[in-house]
Scaffold this active site. Structure first.
Site: not given
Length: 254
Positions: A94-96, A122
């Site tokens: 998720h994200s990074m 994500s």
């Protein structure tokens, strides 16, 4: 409270037992995040899926270690750790963590290891997308960095009102932002693994077009799932997200 971890190293946390033939879902946290963020994933998916969450240096029980502020260096370290895991793997970031999962998958292919059965990416735009105005969040002062975190939302942001907790969290957040903001994907990178993109309909960090651009980075299929919510849609939409993950893995037959 998060259950005690077990696993092969400080890097990898396994919270629940899994079936012997279960696929292992390796989960990569967001900037400033920790392995414990994925404890609910592990509880919900076990025992048919074995969740292993990555714990980056510089947080929780690894607080005394310096953060790794280069995403490529961090990906290389995690890649080496994952060589100890047997059987089929899938990645969720998720994200990074999405960019990091992608980079670890790239390293697996480069060294001839089995590619992940699925990349769940994500809350992150594709690495070849560029915005006209780029932010240097890692260079903000503490007040600016804190405001940024709170604006994106997510669980437990109210804990950041505690100065002691804030002092522990901010260095990891800053280091992670420095890593992701300086990251550049090698041009033309295309992986063998299929990709499932998860994105929030109101996420200020990822537009629909930026999410869809992940399909340029796989030689296999790419499916985009849009959920209501902002950057941390995973929290309010956890049931739907987990259904997407488990349903996708079931269809793969891994």
């Amino acid at each position: 409270m998060t259950a005690p971890h077990s696993g092969t190293s400080l890097w990898l946390r396994r919270y629940h037992a899994a079936d012997a033939d279960a696929v292992t879902l390796v989960c990569f946290p967001h900037a400033g995040g920790s392995a414990g963020y994925f404890h609910p994933f592990s509880a919900a998916l076990a025992p048919s899926v074995g969740v292993v969450a990555v714990q980056y240096p510089g947080r929780q029980d690894r607080y005394a270690e310096p953060c790794v502020e280069d995403l490529g260096e961090l990906a290389e370290a995690i890649h080496r750790q994952l060589l100890t895991l047997p059987g089929p793997l899938a990645f969720f970031g998720h994200s990074m963590g999405a960019s990091l999962a992608f980079e670890v998958a790239r390293r697996r292919e480069l060294c001839g290891e089995r590619a992940p059965s699925m990349l769940f990416l994500s809350g992150r735009r594709a690495p070849d997308t560029r915005r006209a105005v780029t932010e240097a969040v890692h260079a903000l002062d503490d007040a600016g960095l804190l405001a940024r975190i709170k604006r994106l939302g997510g669980t437990h942001t109210q804990l950041l009102d505690d100065p002691e907790i804030l002092g522990l969290v901010l260095p990891a957040v800053r280091g992670d932002y420095r890593a992701i903001e300086n990251y550049r994907c090698p041009p033309g990178t295309v992986l063998r693994s299929p990709i499932t993109v998860l994105t929030g309909s109101e996420d200020p960090l990822t537009t629909a077009e930026e999410a869809d651009a992940w399909r340029l980075h796989t030689a296999s299929t790419c499916t985009v799932h849009t959920f209501p919510g902002g950057h941390f849609f995973l929290d309010p939409e956890s049931r739907a997200v987990l259904a997407t993950v488990s349903g996708t893995l079931d269809r793969l037959g891994v």
